[in-house]
Structure formats: structure tokens, C-alpha cells
Design a protein around this motif. Sequence first.
Motif, PDB file in Angstrom:
ATOM      1  N   TRP A 165       0.944  -1.238   0.039  1.00  0.00           N
ATOM      2  CA  TRP A 165       0.057  -0.026  -0.158  1.00  0.00           C
ATOM      3  C   TRP A 165       0.967   1.257  -0.109  1.00  0.00           C
ATOM      4  CZ3 TRP A 165      -5.095   1.320  -0.059  1.00  0.00           C
ATOM      5  CH2 TRP A 165      -6.093   0.014  -0.007  1.00  0.00           C
ATOM      6  N   GLU A 166       1.908   1.164   0.829  1.00  0.00           N
ATOM      7  CA  GLU A 166       2.642   2.416   1.031  1.00  0.00           C
ATOM      8  C   GLU A 166       3.511   2.689  -0.425  1.00  0.00           C
ATOM      9  OE1 GLU A 166       5.813   4.230   4.492  1.00  0.00           O
ATOM     10  OE2 GLU A 166       5.446   1.874   4.345  1.00  0.00           O
ATOM     11  N   GLU A 167       3.628   1.613  -1.061  1.00  0.00           N
ATOM     12  CA  GLU A 167       4.585   2.057  -2.430  1.00  0.00           C
ATOM     13  C   GLU A 167       3.635   2.495  -3.311  1.00  0.00           C
ATOM     14  OE1 GLU A 167       7.328  -0.471  -5.615  1.00  0.00           O
ATOM     15  OE2 GLU A 167       6.465  -1.483  -3.736  1.00  0.00           O
ATOM     16  N   ALA A 169      -0.131   3.373  -3.195  1.00  0.00           N
ATOM     17  CA  ALA A 169      -1.340   4.043  -2.711  1.00  0.00           C
ATOM     18  C   ALA A 169      -1.051   5.508  -2.816  1.00  0.00           C
ATOM     19  CB  ALA A 169      -2.158   3.340  -1.661  1.00  0.00           C
ATOM     20  N   THR A 170      -1.971   6.148  -3.025  1.00  0.00           N
ATOM     21  CA  THR A 170      -2.085   7.650  -2.751  1.00  0.00           C
ATOM     22  C   THR A 170      -1.980   7.811  -1.025  1.00  0.00           C
ATOM     23  OG1 THR A 170      -4.279   8.006  -2.686  1.00  0.00           O
ATOM     24  CG2 THR A 170      -3.457   8.328  -4.605  1.00  0.00           C
ATOM     25  N   ASP A 171      -1.394   8.708  -0.559  1.00  0.00           N
ATOM     26  CA  ASP A 171      -1.320   9.098   0.977  1.00  0.00           C
ATOM     27  C   ASP A 171      -2.763   8.860   1.567  1.00  0.00           C
ATOM     28  OD1 ASP A 171       1.659   9.324   0.561  1.00  0.00           O
ATOM     29  OD2 ASP A 171       1.552  11.619   0.783  1.00  0.00           O
ATOM     30  N   SER A 172      -3.615   9.676   0.806  1.00  0.00           N
ATOM     31  CA  SER A 172      -5.043   9.708   1.647  1.00  0.00           C
ATOM     32  C   SER A 172      -5.594   8.458   1.543  1.00  0.00           C
ATOM     33  CB  SER A 172      -5.803  10.761   0.574  1.00  0.00           C
ATOM     34  OG  SER A 172      -6.124  10.422  -0.655  1.00  0.00           O
ATOM     35  N   SER A 173      -5.388   7.402   0.729  1.00  0.00           N
ATOM     36  CA  SER A 173      -5.902   6.132   0.465  1.00  0.00           C
ATOM     37  C   SER A 173      -5.471   5.433   1.563  1.00  0.00           C
ATOM     38  CB  SER A 173      -5.858   5.681  -1.137  1.00  0.00           C
ATOM     39  OG  SER A 173      -6.279   4.278  -0.997  1.00  0.00           O
ATOM     40  N   PHE A 174      -4.025   5.439   1.645  1.00  0.00           N
ATOM     41  CA  PHE A 174      -3.473   4.386   2.520  1.00  0.00           C
ATOM     42  C   PHE A 174      -3.902   4.968   3.862  1.00  0.00           C
ATOM     43  CE2 PHE A 174       0.979   3.430   4.629  1.00  0.00           C
ATOM     44  CZ  PHE A 174       0.632   2.142   4.623  1.00  0.00           C
ATOM     45  N   LYS A 176      -6.470   6.452   4.908  1.00  0.00           N
ATOM     46  CA  LYS A 176      -8.325   5.976   4.824  1.00  0.00           C
ATOM     47  C   LYS A 176      -8.056   4.192   5.203  1.00  0.00           C
ATOM     48  CE  LYS A 176     -12.476   5.218   2.022  1.00  0.00           C
ATOM     49  NZ  LYS A 176     -12.921   5.345   0.937  1.00  0.00           N
TER      50      LYS A 176
END
Length: 515
Positions: A165-167, A169-174, A176
Motif C-alpha cells: 500500500w505504501e509503495e 497507494a495515494t497518501d490519503s488512500s493509505f 483511509k
Amino acid sequence: MKNKYLFIISLCFSTVLFAQDQDVIVKNIIKEASENSQLEKLGHELLDVVGPRLVGTPEMKQANDWAVNKYKEWNISAENQQWGEWRGWKRGITHIDLIEPRIRSLSGMQLAWSPSSGKKPIVAEVVILPEAKDSSNFAKLLSGVKGKLVMISMPQMTGRPDENWEEFATDSSFVKMKEERKAQSEAWSDRMTKTGYTNRNISEALENAGAAGIITLNWSRGFGANKIFSASTKKIPTVELSLEDYGMVYRLAEYGDKPKLRLVAESEELGDVPTFNTIATIKGTEKPEEYVILSAHFDSWDGATGATDNGTGTMVMMEAMRILKKMYPNPKRTIIAGHWGSEEQGLNGSRAFVKDHPEIVDNVQALFNQDNGTGRVVNLSGGGFLNSYDYLGRWLEAVPEEISSQIETTFPGIPGGGGSDYASFLAAGVPAFSLSSISWSYWNYTWHTNLDTYDKIVFDDVRSNVILTAIMAYMASEDPEKTSREKRVLPISKRSGEQMTWPEARDATRKGGLD
């Protein structure tokens, strides 16, 4: 005066000869480990042929016997020493199929010591752990699980590890996702609390209510990795499904699609069976009543074949013993390899050895233990012994720089509290040291999981550990000085605010698995 000079010259000459001999033996150890390694063969025989080594199973005894015979091939004395008894159990075939609303074979296995599904497959509807207002309400809802397979674990909202996810996803998605997962975990914890039971005894309640079986999920937070531990049921089977299949079946039940499974979980109870440590010995010539111990637990959980926990540690000690016997056949001190049973249930094999062999324990020069995966050793602590730097430092000087330079040392360190078998000896005051490895994603992907298999071994790192262990054992054996057991004054614990105390020695559970 002439005699005095002759003595000094003789002493210097002897020192030079010893240094030359030492250099030759170290070079021979490195050459044998590098050019004639038996690690791949040992790994195949232990992991592919024998397989997992759960205490109380036929495979564990097969492993004990295999090790004894392998040592005898190398002209090393070895024996199985019984230390207790355990619930005997034999794993059979597990096969789990979704048969409604569609047909699909599922990925899963029964947990260790699970009761058998019986002579015929179980065919039953799957339901989710009832959601109750409180414990009284849950007691009323229990009748609904009769004849059903019950899912008792929280489904995972994502099967992707956090680093994935960290690699991507967008920051907001991670953020969330983590917030939603936290809320889901809290809701599931509340759901369990309202049953009046815990994760430890909910299966028993469902079993008593007539459930046909229990389905669990213990995801290891890595792609495809589940922790595989033991069942707590007495009469009905407990099976673990992969994250992917657990989630699918859970959703089918949650949406009212009434999923039905066909479950085969064959196993056999074997009664109480003897349990052993395998002990190999190369007898010392000058100080045979002093000991260097190479230590690794032999048992494993049985979700896979126990390759990195602790097949690699076992292989390191066996290969080191083979090389020492070939290149250093007449050690000054006696060298022992201890392959301990039932470490996974509480260091039982090593605790029993400490209790049963005070004559050895009181005279150990040093113990080296390896247990945390396939990686090269990168940490070595003095274990709380005040003068450990003096002797460990001397011994490390003989290790090739490309190996020793990667090892971070901590002196005098603090004693380990119970993470592996060296702690059994530390508690008895023995200079016992953990050869701690670099991770290779051990905790998420191989530690106690269904993925701990031969292909996860990094043989270059394991060979490096063999060289380190064999040289350290040789240096410890040859050291003219007996190691000091003087303990440091332990620091104040940051957690409790009180002064730390040395761990206390405990006896093993001598008759286990019957609760």
C-alpha cells in the motif's frame, strides 16, 4: 640466566607455532565450508523428505533418528535423549471444497492437533460467529450453530501488506485504509467481548453447542502467508483458510448466499509419546569435562516444513559439527551439538537438558545458538556477562572480515528472557549467545507460516553462518582461559521503571499437550 632466555625463546616459538596452526585450521574450515558444503543435501533430507517436526508427531521422531544416523555417517557420536512425553498426533489429508453456491477447491489446512473430521467428509453450511447484544443474548443464539461450520476470525479488508500500500497507494488512500481497518478491528473485538468468551475459549463454546467444525484466519500480513498454530477443539476439526478464500466464504455467508463446504480433515491421535533431544558429541582431549555447545531447536510448527524456523539453525550446527570433526578432530574441550525438542511450546527440550545435566551446564565454556531465520548473522550480544567482550572479541578476530564486519556487537548486553533455547542456559548462568540474523522478512513470511519451505533458504547466508559458528566453536575450545561468568549490574527497565533482574531457571513441561 641462560635457562631463562631459553625458556622465553621456547615460549615465543610455541606461541608462533600455535598461531600458525590456528591459522591453518581456520583456513581449512573456510575451505571445507565453501567448497564441500553439504547444506543443500541436508536441507533436502530434513525438509523435503522428513518434513515438519511438530512435537509428538511421527515426523519429529523420524527427524531425531535421521540426525543420529547422519552424525554416525560423519563418525560423530550421537544419541536421542528422552526428556518427557507429549500428546502424540499424526496429520492426515486436508481437503476443503466449496460446493454451494458454486464449486471450488479452497486453500486451507487443519491446525495442529485438530480432531479428525471422521470416516466421512463433513458437508455443512458455513455461518459467521453470531453477533450478540451481550453474553446472555449470545447464549440464546448458540443454538443456531448446531451442525454448521463456524467462522470465528475477522475477515481482512485487504490482502495486501502495508508496504505494498505504501509503495503504490495515494497518501490519503493509505491513511483511509488504516483508519477503516482499525475501526473494523475494534468492532470485531467488541463483537467477541459481547459473547462472554475470548479467542482462547470461543471454539469450546461452539463445539459444546454442536458446531460441525471451526474455520479460522490468522493472516501474517504478507502475501499468501498465514500463521499455523494449534486447534483448541476436542471433538470437531479446526481448519485455517487462506485470506483470499476466507474472505470469499465470509462474504457469501454475510450476504446470505448460504455457502456450503465439504470438509475432509483426517488426523490420528497416538496417545502419549516420548520426546527427545538429539545430542551429538566430539570428545575433548585436554579438557574433556569442559564444553562448547552448538545449539538449535529441532522442532517446528507444521504449517510448512519449518525451513527457517528452525531448519536453517539445525543445518548450521550439523554442518559446523561435520566440518569440525574433519578439520579439528581432537578438540581441546568437548564440543556438543544440542538439537532441542519442543522449543515452540516453551523451550522444553533445552530446559530439561539444563535441569538433567548440571555436570555439563556447570562447565560450559560457551554456547552458540541460532534460531531466527535464514539470514547471515548481524547481531551478537554479550548476554549480560561483564567480561564477555574479552573472550568473544578474541574469538571474532579469527573470523573472516567479510563476515565479522557485518556483525554489530553489544557488550556487555543484557540476558535474553526466553525467545530461544540459549535463554534456558543463560538463566543457569551459562555464557550463552544468540547468533541473531538479518530478517529476510522472517516475521511476516516464514515464522510459523504455511510458507516456511526450502525455497526460502538463502544458502550463501547460511554458509556464512556455518563458517562463523565453526570458527567460534574452535576458538572457544582452544582458548587457554576459562570464560568468566561474572554478571553485570542490570539497568533500570524503561518499561517498568524497576531494576531488571537475571532470568530464573525453570524446568520443562515434561508431559504436555493434554490440556
